[in-house]
Scaffold this motif. Structure first.
Motif, PDB file in Angstrom:
ATOM      1  N   LYS A   6       0.835  -1.206   0.000  1.00 21.46           N
ATOM      2  CA  LYS A   6       0.000   0.000   0.000  1.00 21.46           C
ATOM      3  C   LYS A   6       0.868   1.253   0.000  1.00 21.46           C
ATOM      4  N   ILE A   7       0.440   2.271  -0.738  1.00 15.49           N
ATOM      5  CA  ILE A   7       1.148   3.556  -0.789  1.00 15.49           C
ATOM      6  C   ILE A   7       0.629   4.469   0.316  1.00 15.49           C
ATOM      7  N   THR A   8       1.542   5.013   1.100  1.00 17.09           N
ATOM      8  CA  THR A   8       1.199   5.998   2.130  1.00 17.09           C
ATOM      9  C   THR A   8       1.791   7.336   1.725  1.00 17.09           C
ATOM     10  N   LEU A   9       0.936   8.338   1.570  1.00 20.05           N
ATOM     11  CA  LEU A   9       1.387   9.665   1.150  1.00 20.05           C
ATOM     12  C   LEU A   9       1.793  10.507   2.346  1.00 20.05           C
ATOM     13  N   VAL A  10       2.912  11.211   2.201  1.00 17.25           N
ATOM     14  CA  VAL A  10       3.375  12.147   3.233  1.00 17.25           C
ATOM     15  C   VAL A  10       3.537  13.512   2.574  1.00 17.25           C
ATOM     16  N   ASN A  11       2.747  14.462   2.999  1.00 18.48           N
ATOM     17  CA  ASN A  11       2.734  15.797   2.401  1.00 18.48           C
ATOM     18  C   ASN A  11       3.269  16.853   3.357  1.00 18.48           C
ATOM     19  N   ARG A  12       3.584  18.000   2.798  1.00 21.69           N
ATOM     20  CA  ARG A  12       3.856  19.205   3.576  1.00 21.69           C
ATOM     21  C   ARG A  12       2.596  20.055   3.610  1.00 21.69           C
ATOM     22  N   PRO A  13       2.452  20.977   4.574  1.00 21.23           N
ATOM     23  CA  PRO A  13       1.254  21.820   4.651  1.00 21.23           C
ATOM     24  C   PRO A  13       1.180  22.818   3.502  1.00 21.23           C
ATOM     25  N   ASP A  14       0.004  23.434   3.355  1.00 17.60           N
ATOM     26  CA  ASP A  14      -0.213  24.384   2.253  1.00 17.60           C
ATOM     27  C   ASP A  14       0.757  25.559   2.284  1.00 17.60           C
ATOM     28  N   SER A  15       1.237  25.914   3.471  1.00 17.36           N
ATOM     29  CA  SER A  15       2.138  27.066   3.591  1.00 17.36           C
ATOM     30  C   SER A  15       3.559  26.752   3.135  1.00 17.36           C
ATOM     31  N   SER A  16       3.839  25.489   2.866  1.00 21.80           N
ATOM     32  CA  SER A  16       5.207  25.063   2.543  1.00 21.80           C
ATOM     33  C   SER A  16       5.602  25.433   1.116  1.00 21.80           C
ATOM     34  N   GLY A  17       6.781  26.044   0.981  1.00 21.90           N
ATOM     35  CA  GLY A  17       7.319  26.339  -0.341  1.00 21.90           C
ATOM     36  C   GLY A  17       7.746  25.072  -1.063  1.00 21.90           C
ATOM     37  N   THR A  18       8.219  24.075  -0.307  1.00 23.69           N
ATOM     38  CA  THR A  18       8.580  22.788  -0.904  1.00 23.69           C
ATOM     39  C   THR A  18       7.353  22.163  -1.559  1.00 23.69           C
ATOM     40  N   ARG A  19       6.222  22.199  -0.869  1.00 23.06           N
ATOM     41  CA  ARG A  19       4.976  21.667  -1.429  1.00 23.06           C
ATOM     42  C   ARG A  19       4.580  22.445  -2.680  1.00 23.06           C
ATOM     43  N   ALA A  20       4.627  23.757  -2.602  1.00 19.47           N
ATOM     44  CA  ALA A  20       4.222  24.576  -3.748  1.00 19.47           C
ATOM     45  C   ALA A  20       5.080  24.268  -4.977  1.00 19.47           C
ATOM     46  N   THR A  21       6.387  24.127  -4.774  1.00 23.41           N
ATOM     47  CA  THR A  21       7.289  23.825  -5.886  1.00 23.41           C
ATOM     48  C   THR A  21       7.021  22.432  -6.445  1.00 23.41           C
ATOM     49  N   PHE A  22       6.841  21.448  -5.562  1.00 23.81           N
ATOM     50  CA  PHE A  22       6.614  20.081  -6.022  1.00 23.81           C
ATOM     51  C   PHE A  22       5.290  19.970  -6.768  1.00 23.81           C
ATOM     52  N   VAL A  23       4.258  20.615  -6.254  1.00 26.02           N
ATOM     53  CA  VAL A  23       2.950  20.581  -6.913  1.00 26.02           C
ATOM     54  C   VAL A  23       3.016  21.258  -8.280  1.00 26.02           C
ATOM     55  N   LYS A  24       3.689  22.386  -8.347  1.00 23.76           N
ATOM     56  CA  LYS A  24       3.721  23.162  -9.587  1.00 23.76           C
ATOM     57  C   LYS A  24       4.522  22.468 -10.686  1.00 23.76           C
ATOM     58  N   TYR A  25       5.712  21.980 -10.335  1.00 27.64           N
ATOM     59  CA  TYR A  25       6.603  21.444 -11.361  1.00 27.64           C
ATOM     60  C   TYR A  25       6.648  19.916 -11.405  1.00 27.64           C
ATOM     61  N   GLY A  26       6.232  19.257 -10.330  1.00 30.31           N
ATOM     62  CA  GLY A  26       6.212  17.798 -10.316  1.00 30.31           C
ATOM     63  C   GLY A  26       4.847  17.228 -10.653  1.00 30.31           C
ATOM     64  N   LEU A  27       3.802  17.863 -10.101  1.00 27.42           N
ATOM     65  CA  LEU A  27       2.444  17.364 -10.307  1.00 27.42           C
ATOM     66  C   LEU A  27       1.667  18.203 -11.309  1.00 27.42           C
TER      67      LEU A  27
END
Length: 308
Positions: free
Chosen positions: A167-188
């Motif tokens: 099973k895949i378990t997802l681990v995310n950063r919060p909405d305020s995270s710049g790492t999340r914003a970058t990964f979502v924008k350019y990775g996803l």
């Protein structure tokens, strides 16, 4: 005649008293002025010149902390405090003036509630990011489509993308995270990640992914410093300084150090130090970041990629 002599003596006495009083007053005034001057020179202004607070992006923290440590070794009077908290916190805190430098993985223009015109951007390095996968998943490469499917919940078992039946378990950063914003924008490509475990710190994300069978998160390259997690290739391309600098690997962002207005005093000196050859040629690559001088391409706040 006696009255005249007495009058002259009294006048002379009054004159002498007046001169002495005037001299004493001037001397006292000059002393007071010197005292006041001395007080102002030894007040809080000196402290602000030798102490600054830097906070924000946790992806930037290892780089800035290492540079601050080296800077303070050569400048023993300097006190540079380096904290994390996320890019959103760094931008909001520097905007309100509670810190001296706000670190961010994203342009200030991308954060709601931030007046980018009031801030000055100092791009000190580039950070690459990729998926961090638990070794038990049996996967070290994902296509961009698979990456999106995993993080949006379309794929829930590693066997669906060539890995183990787990099973895949997802681990995310919060909405305020710049790492999340970058990964979502350019990775996803802007897709919203499915719900999973949410952690404020990149260090905690690394620990959870490493300790949880089948877990996947995303981290800056500087966190892939042991074999507890797998650094995922995307479409067969490994995230390295060379592939990021050439634009072949897509998930990267500038490391911004923002100041409120033009940098001054110790803040300016430290920012200049971050961009010096000493730091760019040693600390930046040693900490897993890409020096600004290695970048053959550049991005704007909208994500448009152009050759330098």
């Amino acid at each position: 005649m006696k009255k005249m002599k007495l009058s002259v003596l009294l006048a002379m006495f009054a004159l002498v008293i007046g001169v002495l009083a005037a001299c004493g007053g001037n001397a006292g005034g000059e002393q007071s002025e010197e005292d006041n001057s001395g007080s102002s020179n030894s007040g809080g202004g000196d402290a602000s010149e030798t102490s600054i607070v830097v906070a924000g992006s946790s992806a930037m923290q290892p780089l800035v902390a290492a540079a601050a440590e080296m800077y303070q070794e050569d400048n023993t009077d300097a006190d540079i405090q380096v904290n994390a908290g996320g890019s959103g916190a760094g931008l909001s805190q520097v905007q309100e003036g509670s810190i001296d430098i706000g670190n961010s993985d994203v342009f200030a223009e991308e954060k709601e509630g931030i007046d980018a015109d009031a801030l000055v951007d100092h791009q000190v390095a580039v950070v690459g990011m990729t998926a961090a996968i638990n070794p038990e998943a049996g996967v070290d490469n994902l296509t961009k489509e698979q990456l999106i499917d995993v993080f949006t919940g379309e794929v829930t078992n590693w066997s669906e993308v060539g890995g183990n039946d787990m099973k895949i378990t997802l681990v995310n950063r919060p909405d305020s995270s710049g790492t999340r914003a970058t990964f979502v924008k350019y990775g996803l490509e802007g897709a919203t990640p499915a719900e999973g475990i949410t952690e404020d710190s990149s260090n905690t994300v690394k620990q959870i992914v490493g300790d949880t069978d089948g877990a996947i998160g995303y981290l800056a390259l500087s966190y892939f410093d042991d074999d507890s997690i797998v650094k995922a290739k995307i479409d067969g391309v490994e995230a390295t300084n060379e592939t990021i600098g050439s634009g072949d690997f897509p998930i990267w962002a500038y490391q911004h150090s923002y100041t409120k207005g033009e940098a001054e005093g110790l803040a300016k000196e430290f920012l200049d130090y971050l961009l010096s050859d000493e730091v760019q040629s040693s600390i930046v690559p040693d900490q897993g970041y890409v020096p600004m001088t290695d970048m053959q391409v550049e991005r704007d706040a909208e994500g448009n990629l152009t050759d330098k």
